[in-house]
Motif scaffolding. Structure first.
Motif, PDB file in Angstrom:
ATOM      1  N   ILE A  26       6.158   8.162   9.246  1.00 44.42           N
ATOM      2  CA  ILE A  26       5.546   8.379   7.933  1.00 44.42           C
ATOM      3  C   ILE A  26       5.784   7.158   7.036  1.00 44.42           C
ATOM      4  CG2 ILE A  26       5.694   9.748   5.802  1.00 44.42           C
ATOM      5  CD1 ILE A  26       6.293  12.208   7.602  1.00 44.42           C
ATOM      6  N   ALA A  27       7.028   6.659   7.033  1.00 46.35           N
ATOM      7  CA  ALA A  27       7.333   5.481   6.217  1.00 46.35           C
ATOM      8  C   ALA A  27       6.422   4.318   6.606  1.00 46.35           C
ATOM      9  CB  ALA A  27       8.801   5.097   6.388  1.00 46.35           C
ATOM     10  N   GLN A  28       6.276   4.132   7.923  1.00 39.13           N
ATOM     11  CA  GLN A  28       5.466   3.038   8.430  1.00 39.13           C
ATOM     12  C   GLN A  28       3.991   3.188   8.049  1.00 39.13           C
ATOM     13  OE1 GLN A  28       6.616   2.677  12.503  1.00 39.13           O
ATOM     14  NE2 GLN A  28       5.120   1.026  12.908  1.00 39.13           N
ATOM     15  N   GLU A  29       3.479   4.397   8.208  1.00 41.48           N
ATOM     16  CA  GLU A  29       2.067   4.656   7.928  1.00 41.48           C
ATOM     17  C   GLU A  29       1.766   4.494   6.440  1.00 41.48           C
ATOM     18  OE1 GLU A  29       0.189   5.293  10.668  1.00 41.48           O
ATOM     19  OE2 GLU A  29      -1.613   5.120   9.414  1.00 41.48           O
ATOM     20  N   VAL A  30       2.680   4.955   5.589  1.00 43.39           N
ATOM     21  CA  VAL A  30       2.482   4.822   4.143  1.00 43.39           C
ATOM     22  C   VAL A  30       2.453   3.350   3.769  1.00 43.39           C
ATOM     23  CG1 VAL A  30       3.603   5.186   1.891  1.00 43.39           C
ATOM     24  CG2 VAL A  30       3.418   7.083   3.512  1.00 43.39           C
ATOM     25  N   LEU A  31       3.365   2.586   4.386  1.00 38.25           N
ATOM     26  CA  LEU A  31       3.411   1.142   4.132  1.00 38.25           C
ATOM     27  C   LEU A  31       2.092   0.495   4.557  1.00 38.25           C
ATOM     28  CD1 LEU A  31       5.752  -0.430   2.942  1.00 38.25           C
ATOM     29  CD2 LEU A  31       6.450  -1.056   5.262  1.00 38.25           C
ATOM     30  N   ALA A  32       1.587   0.883   5.726  1.00 37.95           N
ATOM     31  CA  ALA A  32       0.350   0.304   6.247  1.00 37.95           C
ATOM     32  C   ALA A  32      -0.849   0.640   5.364  1.00 37.95           C
ATOM     33  CB  ALA A  32       0.119   0.798   7.677  1.00 37.95           C
ATOM     34  N   ARG A  65      -6.446  12.504  -5.631  1.00 35.05           N
ATOM     35  CA  ARG A  65      -6.772  11.442  -4.663  1.00 35.05           C
ATOM     36  C   ARG A  65      -5.516  10.824  -4.068  1.00 35.05           C
ATOM     37  NH1 ARG A  65      -9.901  10.904  -8.991  1.00 35.05           N
ATOM     38  NH2 ARG A  65     -12.154  11.295  -8.795  1.00 35.05           N
ATOM     39  N   THR A  66      -4.506  10.603  -4.920  1.00 34.40           N
ATOM     40  CA  THR A  66      -3.244  10.038  -4.417  1.00 34.40           C
ATOM     41  C   THR A  66      -2.624  10.978  -3.395  1.00 34.40           C
ATOM     42  OG1 THR A  66      -2.955   9.355  -6.725  1.00 34.40           O
ATOM     43  CG2 THR A  66      -1.149   8.877  -5.192  1.00 34.40           C
ATOM     44  N   ASN A  67      -2.581  12.261  -3.739  1.00 33.54           N
ATOM     45  CA  ASN A  67      -1.988  13.236  -2.818  1.00 33.54           C
ATOM     46  C   ASN A  67      -2.732  13.275  -1.494  1.00 33.54           C
ATOM     47  OD1 ASN A  67      -0.020  13.971  -4.645  1.00 33.54           O
ATOM     48  ND2 ASN A  67      -1.225  15.643  -5.524  1.00 33.54           N
ATOM     49  N   GLN A  68      -4.055  13.227  -1.561  1.00 36.51           N
ATOM     50  CA  GLN A  68      -4.842  13.265  -0.323  1.00 36.51           C
ATOM     51  C   GLN A  68      -4.528  12.034   0.530  1.00 36.51           C
ATOM     52  OE1 GLN A  68      -7.151  15.923   0.538  1.00 36.51           O
ATOM     53  NE2 GLN A  68      -6.823  14.921   2.517  1.00 36.51           N
ATOM     54  N   ALA A  69      -4.427  10.864  -0.119  1.00 35.20           N
ATOM     55  CA  ALA A  69      -4.140   9.627   0.619  1.00 35.20           C
ATOM     56  C   ALA A  69      -2.760   9.704   1.277  1.00 35.20           C
ATOM     57  CB  ALA A  69      -4.228   8.428  -0.321  1.00 35.20           C
ATOM     58  N   LEU A  70      -1.768  10.229   0.532  1.00 36.35           N
ATOM     59  CA  LEU A  70      -0.418  10.355   1.096  1.00 36.35           C
ATOM     60  C   LEU A  70      -0.400  11.382   2.223  1.00 36.35           C
ATOM     61  CD1 LEU A  70       1.719  10.259  -2.178  1.00 36.35           C
ATOM     62  CD2 LEU A  70       1.691   8.548  -0.339  1.00 36.35           C
ATOM     63  N   PHE A  71      -1.112  12.475   2.009  1.00 42.53           N
ATOM     64  CA  PHE A  71      -1.165  13.521   3.025  1.00 42.53           C
ATOM     65  C   PHE A  71      -1.805  12.986   4.307  1.00 42.53           C
ATOM     66  CE2 PHE A  71      -3.694  16.837   5.090  1.00 42.53           C
ATOM     67  CZ  PHE A  71      -2.663  17.658   5.505  1.00 42.53           C
ATOM     68  N   ASP A  72      -2.893  12.223   4.155  1.00 45.37           N
ATOM     69  CA  ASP A  72      -3.548  11.645   5.344  1.00 45.37           C
ATOM     70  C   ASP A  72      -2.570  10.764   6.122  1.00 45.37           C
ATOM     71  OD1 ASP A  72      -5.855  12.915   4.607  1.00 45.37           O
ATOM     72  OD2 ASP A  72      -6.812  11.130   3.741  1.00 45.37           O
ATOM     73  N   ALA A  73      -1.780   9.985   5.391  1.00 43.99           N
ATOM     74  CA  ALA A  73      -0.800   9.109   6.045  1.00 43.99           C
ATOM     75  C   ALA A  73       0.216   9.939   6.831  1.00 43.99           C
ATOM     76  CB  ALA A  73      -0.094   8.241   5.001  1.00 43.99           C
ATOM     77  N   ILE A  74       0.707  11.000   6.190  1.00 49.50           N
ATOM     78  CA  ILE A  74       1.691  11.871   6.864  1.00 49.50           C
ATOM     79  C   ILE A  74       1.094  12.471   8.129  1.00 49.50           C
ATOM     80  CG2 ILE A  74       2.958  14.054   6.679  1.00 49.50           C
ATOM     81  CD1 ILE A  74       3.281  13.507   3.688  1.00 49.50           C
ATOM     82  N   GLN A  75      -0.114  12.993   7.977  1.00 49.79           N
ATOM     83  CA  GLN A  75      -0.791  13.687   9.059  1.00 49.79           C
ATOM     84  C   GLN A  75      -0.953  12.780  10.280  1.00 49.79           C
ATOM     85  OE1 GLN A  75      -0.898  16.681   8.443  1.00 49.79           O
ATOM     86  NE2 GLN A  75      -1.895  17.333  10.319  1.00 49.79           N
ATOM     87  N   VAL A  76      -1.482  11.573  10.032  1.00 52.62           N
ATOM     88  CA  VAL A  76      -1.694  10.622  11.125  1.00 52.62           C
ATOM     89  C   VAL A  76      -0.355  10.251  11.753  1.00 52.62           C
ATOM     90  CG1 VAL A  76      -2.352   8.221  11.585  1.00 52.62           C
ATOM     91  CG2 VAL A  76      -3.878   9.715  10.258  1.00 52.62           C
ATOM     92  N   ALA A  77       0.652  10.029  10.911  1.00 46.85           N
ATOM     93  CA  ALA A  77       1.962   9.585  11.411  1.00 46.85           C
ATOM     94  C   ALA A  77       2.602  10.623  12.329  1.00 46.85           C
ATOM     95  CB  ALA A  77       2.886   9.279  10.235  1.00 46.85           C
ATOM     96  N   ILE A  78       2.659  11.874  11.864  1.00 48.50           N
ATOM     97  CA  ILE A  78       3.376  12.871  12.665  1.00 48.50           C
ATOM     98  C   ILE A  78       2.626  13.199  13.963  1.00 48.50           C
ATOM     99  CG2 ILE A  78       4.673  13.849  10.729  1.00 48.50           C
ATOM    100  CD1 ILE A  78       2.766  16.132  10.524  1.00 48.50           C
ATOM    101  N   ASP A 115      -4.689   1.353   0.065  1.00 46.95           N
ATOM    102  CA  ASP A 115      -5.555   2.526  -0.124  1.00 46.95           C
ATOM    103  C   ASP A 115      -4.908   3.531  -1.083  1.00 46.95           C
ATOM    104  OD1 ASP A 115      -7.258   1.401   1.608  1.00 46.95           O
ATOM    105  OD2 ASP A 115      -6.817   2.726   3.308  1.00 46.95           O
ATOM    106  N   ILE A 116      -3.597   3.690  -0.916  1.00 45.08           N
ATOM    107  CA  ILE A 116      -2.886   4.669  -1.736  1.00 45.08           C
ATOM    108  C   ILE A 116      -2.886   4.238  -3.206  1.00 45.08           C
ATOM    109  CG2 ILE A 116      -0.617   5.745  -2.165  1.00 45.08           C
ATOM    110  CD1 ILE A 116      -0.155   5.467   0.948  1.00 45.08           C
ATOM    111  N   VAL A 117      -2.585   2.954  -3.430  1.00 51.17           N
ATOM    112  CA  VAL A 117      -2.582   2.436  -4.806  1.00 51.17           C
ATOM    113  C   VAL A 117      -3.983   2.548  -5.416  1.00 51.17           C
ATOM    114  CG1 VAL A 117      -2.257   0.367  -6.217  1.00 51.17           C
ATOM    115  CG2 VAL A 117      -0.613   0.921  -4.419  1.00 51.17           C
ATOM    116  N   ILE A 139       6.029   3.060  -4.278  1.00 51.61           N
ATOM    117  CA  ILE A 139       5.888   3.282  -2.829  1.00 51.61           C
ATOM    118  C   ILE A 139       7.134   2.767  -2.114  1.00 51.61           C
ATOM    119  CG2 ILE A 139       4.587   2.583  -0.763  1.00 51.61           C
ATOM    120  CD1 ILE A 139       2.032   2.767  -2.413  1.00 51.61           C
ATOM    121  N   SER A 140       7.628   1.587  -2.533  1.00 50.51           N
ATOM    122  CA  SER A 140       8.845   1.046  -1.916  1.00 50.51           C
ATOM    123  C   SER A 140      10.021   1.996  -2.119  1.00 50.51           C
ATOM    124  CB  SER A 140       9.216  -0.307  -2.524  1.00 50.51           C
ATOM    125  OG  SER A 140       8.217  -1.234  -2.238  1.00 50.51           O
ATOM    126  N   GLU A 141      10.131   2.533  -3.328  1.00 50.75           N
ATOM    127  CA  GLU A 141      11.206   3.503  -3.594  1.00 50.75           C
ATOM    128  C   GLU A 141      11.105   4.698  -2.650  1.00 50.75           C
ATOM    129  OE1 GLU A 141      11.809   5.179  -7.551  1.00 50.75           O
ATOM    130  OE2 GLU A 141      11.632   3.136  -8.375  1.00 50.75           O
TER     131      GLU A 141
END
Lengths: 434, 434
Positions: free
Chosen positions: B38-44, B157-170, B48-50, B80-82
């Motif tokens: 998840i950390a990696q995917e969010v970073l990648a 929109r932010t939540n959807q972007a973060l959720f997509d990252a989580i979903q793909v990662a796991i 899009d998230i910003v 995001i870094s935090e």
């Protein structure tokens, strides 16, 4: 009248709340003194209590109540002795309060302690058995909680006699116990109590599934208990057949009327043809009615089991039997039809047993032993408040520990948060001391 | 439409439940892999998230939402870094599952184990802050729980972007994670979720007091959180004046908008004339508005404080001040007007401090330090799910441990209950092994 009830119950709950704040500070010596005084007072009033109970029983007979209920209602000298024995053994149990649950140094001179403490005010609603009144009151007092009690109306006189004994006993020990134990007498009062979430922290119903469900439906206060006990035993292909026969017989027959008795037997297909005929023979001798799925009925004689049967708690000499392909199918069946109370596997394969114990989502998961062991006394918890199928706070048989929570104490020397912020921020050490 | 929502949420909750049963069996390696992924995917997907967040912020500005809300909504590269830092440190935390919480030998060859396990399905409702989504999802995954999330519509929109990252990662880590994290998008869906107590085991609201209260009112599922933070500091007659000045300033001024900031200062009458003028001077410099009882207003300048003021959480630079006769009066005031969140005493008298810490019925009770320390990170719990003022399950700052419960495993060798009943009954040994 409605207003009067509201006012009375409100006042009772409020005074229980105040009392609970005092109870939290009473030493274990004082709390044990109260328990000993209750035992003594009950003993001294033995004859009055037995007399009150006889009147309750006569009243119930004249009302044509079911025999089983009247039997549970009986509270004679032998039962009084049992109750007193339980209180004496509760006195010997370790103090559940002020136990250190962890200490962390946050920084030099700043130490965090996590300490066990009482929950506050417990509302208890129980049916029939007058021994529940003594058991639960003493559990609450030992754990520093105030308690509002409501027993069944059929045991009204017995409950009042026991309550009077408790009241006199604790007030002799210390007037600080005032309000610690209170008795409600009508259903309307219970309905009112279930609304008082500003004073009451936990509700414990002891009685039929219907009682538990009805209470859950009426309140926002957390309810500790279980509304059903649909327990399973899975006999694996790697089971020792003799052991499986013994364990499955015990789980169904030893005492079928209770929540931890087995309602459904799951048998691995590989072993079914060897195991089931032997098992059925033992059950039939013990007058157990069998209800089987199709594959079971190809091997032994049984009435057909419906989908509803697999979701039924019989509390009687009736058993569902189902043949399953593997441990996975057994686990799926249990997680779907069970009540998350107690389930068992019989197998010689340790890995499979461990997997079953992890995957079955129940409060107690047994390996090579009877579901009937799920009980506070047998688990070594001393007396029990009940068995919980909740997923938070306390699960399985609940004893003194389930009547406690914790608080944090942070001890510093003038420490402020501002010193840990900004550019020259001090760092936390977060060193575990215990 | 209504039917569609019910159906969707029902299906989501049901699939979360199935997922939770699989999650409970995943190794800590796999669960940590998911967190790292998840950390990696969010970073990648940082850009899009910003970008999504910028659109949310523009949308909110055009809706004329309050500045404070828009500020909380901001989720830029620094934030995001935090978040990623938090996830990495969560990976390092000990596995909260499969911890042995006690082992008892019930009899020879019959051993009871109490083992920590996940709760099941957690429903989380949060407002504004998109970082809550990552924090809570990763806390739930680390502790083996499935989670249904609903964020504020302003952060959609932010939540959807973060959720997509989580979903793909796991799902990259293991398809067994399917259904483990799910996102709801409307208030109607939340209302529906709050009814699904057959699938959801715990609700965690993160946001305003109004949000928490409204959720508590709508559901029978246990709710973990606090609806108010009315915190006190009591300055005792035995207080070190300099220390008291420092601690009370920090508790009110360091960050007044949060739940663990002080709302009422209680001062012992013996010390009031020395302490209050100095304290008031510091507060006035920091622009704190003072509201005092009569005795306070004889010593310092302050608006009169009403009874309602003492029951108010300002979350602002306003402070109630009251002179009390002794520690007893301080304790009574706190237990009556407080919210059982966090309260402090400043005193050089250890016995009095200990008494205060026992008698004040709050989740955290501080001695000689600021109420502002009541926080999961400062307490060393790692990330926090929230702060609870519940009296059952978990109290105070709640971290990973609050997302777990336990189950019992009983391991025998064909043991049956019948052998422990009757005349030749075997005796239990009840020997603590751990």
């Amino acid at each position: 009248m409605q207003w009067l009830i509201m006012n009375t119950v409100h006042a009772a709950a409020q005074s229980a709340k105040s009392s609970s704040l005092r109870l939290a500070n009473l030493s274990i010596v004082k709390r044990n003194d109260a328990l000993n005084a209750i035992a003594q007072e009950v003993l001294a009033r033995k004859e009055d209590i037995v007399k009150a109970n006889r009147q309750d029983m006569e009243g119930s007979r004249s009302l044509d109540l079911p025999d089983a209920l009247i039997k549970r209602l009986k509270y004679d000298e032998a039962k009084i002795s049992e109750s007193i024995g339980s209180i004496r053994s509760l006195v010997l149990q370790e103090d559940p309060l002020n136990r250190s649950l962890g200490r962390t140094e946050l920084d030099q001179g700043l130490v965090l302690e996590k300490v066990s403490c009482p929950i506050g005010v417990i509302g208890v609603v129980f049916e029939s058995r007058p021994d529940a009144l003594l058991q639960i009151s003493t559990l609450c007092l030992k754990s520093g909680n105030a308690v509002l009690l409501k027993g069944g109306s059929e045991a009204k006189r017995t409950n009042q006699a026991l309550f009077d004994a408790i009241q006199v006993a604790i007030m002799k020990v210390d007037p600080l116990f005032e309000g610690a134990v209170q008795l409600l007498s009508t259903r309307e009062e219970v309905r009112e109590m279930l609304q008082l979430d500003q004073y009451i922290d936990l509700i414990i119903p002891r009685g039929s599934n219907e009682l538990v469900r009805s209470i859950q439906a009426q309140t926002k206060i957390p309810v500790l208990g279980h509304s059903a006990g649909i327990c399973h035993t899975y006999v694996d292909s790697q089971a020792d057949i003799d052991m499986a026969l013994k364990v499955c017989f015990d789980a169904k027959v030893q005492y079928p009327a209770v929540c931890n008795a087995m309602e459904t037997l799951l048998v691995n297909a590989e072993i079914a043809e060897t195991f089931l005929p032997l098992m059925a023979e033992a059950y039939v001798k013990a007058k157990v009615e069998l209800r089987g799925d199709e594959r079971t009925r190809e091997i032994i004689e049984a009435r057909p089991a419906s989908d509803g049967d697999f979701a039924t708690e019989y509390n009687d000499l009736i058993l569902n039997v189902k043949v399953v392909q593997d441990v996975e199918e057994a686990i799926s069946h249990i997680n779907r039809y069970g009540s998350h109370h107690t389930d068992a596997i019989v197998t010689g394969d340790e890995r499979r047993a461990r997997y079953f114990q992890e995957a079955v989502d129940s409060a107690s998961v047994m390996w090579n032993c009877s579901t009937r062991f799920a009980d506070g006394f047998r688990y070594g918890l001393g007396a029990e408040v009940g068995i919980s199928t909740n997923k938070t706070h306390a699960r399985g048989p609940v004893g003194l520990e389930g009547l406690t929570i914790y608080k944090y104490r942070l001890n510093g020397n003038g420490h402020i948060v501002a010193d840990y912020a900004g550019e020259r921020a001090k760092q936390y050490t977060h060193r575990k001391i215990q």
